[in-house]
Design an enzyme around this catalytic site. Sequence first.
Site, PDB file in Angstrom:
ATOM      1  N   CYS A  93      54.675 -52.574 -11.582  1.00  0.00           N
ATOM      2  CA  CYS A  93      54.842 -53.789 -10.794  1.00  0.00           C
ATOM      3  C   CYS A  93      54.201 -53.550  -9.431  1.00  0.00           C
ATOM      4  CB  CYS A  93      56.314 -54.193 -10.656  1.00  0.00           C
ATOM      5  SG  CYS A  93      57.336 -53.022  -9.780  1.00  0.00           S
ATOM      6  N   SER A  94      53.918 -54.630  -8.714  1.00  0.00           N
ATOM      7  CA  SER A  94      53.069 -54.523  -7.526  1.00  0.00           C
ATOM      8  C   SER A  94      53.819 -54.066  -6.291  1.00  0.00           C
ATOM      9  CB  SER A  94      52.391 -55.871  -7.241  1.00  0.00           C
ATOM     10  OG  SER A  94      51.534 -56.220  -8.311  1.00  0.00           O
ATOM     11  N   THR A  95      55.025 -54.564  -6.051  1.00  0.00           N
ATOM     12  CA  THR A  95      55.731 -54.281  -4.806  1.00  0.00           C
ATOM     13  C   THR A  95      57.103 -53.718  -5.085  1.00  0.00           C
ATOM     14  OG1 THR A  95      56.652 -56.516  -4.676  1.00  0.00           O
ATOM     15  CG2 THR A  95      54.497 -56.155  -3.662  1.00  0.00           C
TER      16      THR A  95
END
Length: 366
Positions: A93-95
Amino acid sequence: MDLTPDQAAIAVERNDCPKCEAPAGSACRTRGGKTATKYHTARFILVPALREELDVLVLEDRGPGRPWKQGPPVEAAPAVEAAKPIRIGYARCSTAQQELQSQLDALRPVCKRIFSEKISTRVKTRPKLEAALKLAYDIKEAAPDQEVILTVHELKRLARNAAELMTLSNQLQRAGVQLELLTGPLTGIYDPNGMGAMFFAVLAVAAQLDRNYIREKTLEGQVAAATKGNHGGRPKVIDDDMLLFARALKDKGVPVPEIAKKLTIKTGKNAGQHPSVASVYRALADAEETGAPAGPEIIAPRRPTRVDLTGPGSGTDPELMERLTRQVMDGTTDDVLHTLVEQTEDGTNDVVAALLAQARLEGEDA
């Protein structure tokens, strides 16, 4: 694992190690020449029953951590047919605010080895993805007949754009590693050979278009918010009122460190604290560069300016004054008024003449 630790170690040591080149009958060794604590992955996956294990420990009687010694030779293990496919899971996931649990829950029923990380796709180097690919390549190199599958939850978790996705597809194809998607239009196992490669390229382009659409909508939202006064980003540490106060103190000769102690941040996570001295220096320097006034501009009433009037009644034309005086003394007042009226009608800019003409006209009307 269906085998006991002793059975697993014996089964592993019946094969030569492709990694450290330890012969059959001996434990694996490290680069420093000591007995390893775990068998190398490329070695224990040669045992079909151990191919889905994360690691296999070296037995204590082999002396892990001590100088490596070659063990007695043993009979080599017979060749076996390829076992069921080995699935290596990858989740991303990105963040930090996003969650990985849903991806992990989908991967755990089918994968024993799962690599996960929280990192943006804009970062070129993703350590966990590289580790998952390296493990897949090592297994395939050690056991070419073994079916290896890289499993991800959805397509966008794997690559940043279409170009990178196709590059990864080519790498998997050369290594003979398959790709499995658990959700999306290509749910199932993707074999990077034949017509499947063309279909995968179409999906890659679709994924790129989807990313572009999301980016455009995000930019539109930022523009709409900016028109309403919300420009995003963190609030200013030093607002306009604080800057005005700071410049006033500086003009009085107060040192900047003392100015910083007199200021208080109003918003943000540091609300209630004093700004740093560096922040005050930057704010003052920026204000001087932009040429902003140190305080609000005060518009005071203008003082009246002196106006010098010229004409028969102003005292600045001696010739006219002498003529008027002579006519008044001779009793020819009507001639004087008549002359003033003519000057007014001719557009002469004479205040006294205008006032006298107005008085005459009012007298005639009466």
